[in-house]
Each structure stands twice: as C-alpha cells, then as structure tokens.
Design an enzyme around this catalytic site. Structure first.
Site, PDB file in Angstrom:
ATOM      1  N   VAL A 108       1.001  -1.108   0.073  1.00 48.65           N
ATOM      2  CA  VAL A 108       0.040  -0.049  -0.030  1.00 48.65           C
ATOM      3  C   VAL A 108       1.039   1.349   0.211  1.00 48.65           C
ATOM      4  O   VAL A 108       1.861   1.347   0.927  1.00 48.65           O
ATOM      5  CB  VAL A 108      -0.859  -0.050   1.233  1.00 48.65           C
ATOM      6  CG1 VAL A 108      -1.656   1.206   1.146  1.00 48.65           C
ATOM      7  CG2 VAL A 108      -1.545  -1.173   1.460  1.00 48.65           C
TER       8      VAL A 108
ATOM      9  N   LYS B 271      -6.139  -1.800  -2.139  1.00 48.63           N
ATOM     10  CA  LYS B 271      -5.256  -1.068  -0.964  1.00 48.63           C
ATOM     11  C   LYS B 271      -6.027  -0.506  -0.068  1.00 48.63           C
ATOM     12  O   LYS B 271      -5.801  -0.470   1.379  1.00 48.63           O
ATOM     13  CB  LYS B 271      -4.323   0.085  -1.773  1.00 48.63           C
ATOM     14  CG  LYS B 271      -3.412  -0.695  -2.690  1.00 48.63           C
ATOM     15  CD  LYS B 271      -2.707   0.372  -3.323  1.00 48.63           C
ATOM     16  CE  LYS B 271      -1.476   0.055  -4.439  1.00 48.63           C
ATOM     17  NZ  LYS B 271      -1.124   1.101  -5.624  1.00 48.63           N
TER      18      LYS B 271
ATOM     19  N   GLY C 285       6.635   3.018  -8.210  1.00 49.71           N
ATOM     20  CA  GLY C 285       7.899   3.073  -8.876  1.00 49.71           C
ATOM     21  C   GLY C 285       8.953   1.976  -8.024  1.00 49.71           C
ATOM     22  O   GLY C 285       8.884   1.548  -6.862  1.00 49.71           O
TER      23      GLY C 285
END
Ligand code: HSE
Length: 322
Positions: free
Chosen positions: A132, A204, A299
């Site tokens: 998350v 999430k 990322g």
C-alpha cells in the site's frame, strides 16, 4: 553489535525486484552497522534466465521457483504479482517455515486472512508494507505508530498511476498517452485496467481499512478514472477545482463503507495538491488529530525501500528470538 546473517530469497526481478536488489547492495553495510543484521541475497527467480541484470550475480538466478522456496533462505520476498502463482509460492514458503515479504495487494485482498492464519500456525511473519502506498510507511504507522489511538476517518490517494495520469491530463495529454508514460515509468499494473478501473485502489483501501478499523466492511463502491476526459479536466479547472481519484473509509451502520471514485476537490483539500505518482493518506485520530502522509506511491526504488524495511524488521526479530 554483531550481525547475524539473514538469507533472502527473491521471487521476481522486474521493476520492484531489481530495485530491491540494487537497494540491498547499496545499503547492506549501513543496515548491518545500524540494525545489527547482515542481509545476504540468495536465489532469485526470474522469467528470462539469459537476461543480464545489473547488480545480479548470474549464478543466483533461476527460472524454477522451487530453487528459491525449498532452498536455504530465511525470508522469501514475493514480487511476482498476480494471485495464482504468487499465492502458491507464498503458501509453500509459509509451509517451509520461511518468513514472507510481499508487495502483492491483489493476493492479500483475495487470500489475506487465509495466509495470515497459515503464517500464525507456522510461526512465521508476513510483511506487507510495500503493498500500500509504495514508499510511504503507512502500514507500520497504522500498526505501530497509531496503536494507542482510535482512527476516526481515513481518506487518500492510493493509486499512483491514476494520479500520474490525471496530472499529465492537466498538462494537456490525453488519457491513453498519459497511461503509456505511466507504463514506461513502471507505475502501472501488468493489466492497467486494475489502475484505470479503481480495482488496485480498492484492494489497497481494503488493507488500510482492516488495519485502521475494527468494524467489518459492509459496503464497497469502486469507480476508476477511465471515463475522465480532457473536457472534464478543463471544466474542473474553470470551476477552480481539481479531479483526484479518492479512496475513503466511512463509518456506517454495522461497519465501515469503502469508496474509491474520482472527486472534484477544492484547493483547500490536502489531496488536491498531490501530483504525479505521489500518494497521500489523511488520517484523523481521536487523540492525535489530523495526520498527512505524502510520498511516492509507485515506482521501483520507493517500493523497494518498503520491501527492504520489512526484511530488516523480520531479520531484527529473528535476531531477538535467537
Ligand atoms: N499500479 C500501482 C499504482 C503500483 O499505480 O499505484 C503501486 O502499487
């Protein structure tokens, strides 16, 4: 402080996995000095055994998950994603008595309770900080930092790809062009409809809700950003608001309701200023008041940092238990 070695087996060396390897190499000696744990990378499951990877010893690479799962590692880091294979790997790791670290929100949403029960029975831990909000340590904040308080409300931006796309659309791009950029940067899911249709955000939010609230989830509404057009963005700008993909938990009769959907936010809303692949979570605690968590939600390196923090935590508790 003398360091005890924890051997890490890695499943998956894609965007996050390769970041994890790089970060581990870079931080290894600091981690040993600061935390008293020596981390050593063992076997690494990859899809293409011939591909040359920076920072990866080719002798460690395998295309057979069993080499990792039944090998001599102490912790299995699962970064293959998806539910079926990843679930089978995690179950086997737990049966083999390995601690597990995963970034896999889809797996936790589908089988979290079963996996945590199995881990309890086997006396192993499952770390899931990276599942998350990428680099934001929100799981640990809810589990530890806010352990003494009651959470009254939680809302945020938890899908980096959607926020990145909305930001690029504000710069003049169309949705599909912005999605392509998000894919090139490694933010998007392998199946980007998970991002565009709000499914990733809902997974999430479910994890956050289960950490923040005792009450059961009694309703879920999921809408993504797929239908948002440049005209909507321009209209929002003309009205002095911005469109953001907002995830929120509200208390309702009998439990809590989850909602993920695009919303028009005024400039005074802390979520209105969140751009690019950043995520943010605003929590109201009864004692602490308002907290704002902000940072990179997707990322390679931010997510790898979250994975590595779980590995360190597990290695530290192994040292304490020894
Ligand atoms: N596709 C996800 C996102 C990756 O954009 O937030 C990080 O969970």
């Amino acid at each position: 402080m003398s360091a005890r070695t924890t051997r890490v087996g890695l499943l998956g060396c894609g965007v996050v996995g390769s970041g994890f390897v790089e970060l581990l190499m870079r931080e290894q000696s600091r981690i040993a000095a600061r935390h008293g744990v020596a981390l050593e990378l063992g076997r690494i499951l990859v899809r293409d055994g011939e591909k040359v990877r920076r920072h990866v010893d080719p002798r460690a690479v395998t295309t057979n998950a069993i080499d990792v799962l039944d090998g001599d590692c102490d912790v299995v880091v699962e970064l293959v994603g998806g539910v079926e294979c990843a679930g089978a790997y995690v179950r086997r790791a737990i049966r083999n008595g390995r601690d597990v670290v995963t970034a896999n929100k889809a797996l936790l949403a589908a089988a979290g309770r079963e996996l945590f029960d199995a881990a309890d029975r086997s006396g192993v831990a499952i770390g899931f900080e990276a599942s998350v909000c990428g680099g934001i340590p929100i799981v640990r904040a809810l589990q530890r930092g806010l352990a003494g308080d009651s959470v009254e409300s939680l809302r945020g931006i938890v899908n980096g790809t959607s926020n990145y796309i909305l930001s690029r659309m504000e710069d003049g791009l169309e949705l599909d062009e912005a999605l392509r950029l998000a894919q090139e940067r490694g933010f998007a899911e392998a199946d980007p409809s998970m991002d565009l249709d709000g499914v990733d955000a809902a997974q999430k939010l479910r994890i956050l809700a289960s950490l923040a609230f005792e009450e059961p989830i009694v309703a879920t509404t999921v809408r993504g950003i797929r239908e948002i057009t440049r005209a909507d963005i321009d209209d929002a700008r003309a009205s002095g608001v911005v469109i953001r993909h907002v995830a929120s938990v509200t208390r309702v009769a009998g439990g809590v309701a989850l909602r993920v959907a695009p919303e028009r936010l005024t400039a005074s809303d802390p979520l209105a200023r969140v751009r690019d692949e950043n995520n943010a979570v605003v929590i109201h605690g009864r004692a602490v008041g308002e907290l704002l968590f902000l940072g990179r939600g997707a990322g390679s390196m931010p997510t790898a940092a979250a994975v590595l923090s779980d590995v360190i935590e597990i290695a530290r508790s192994r040292r304490t238990a020894a």
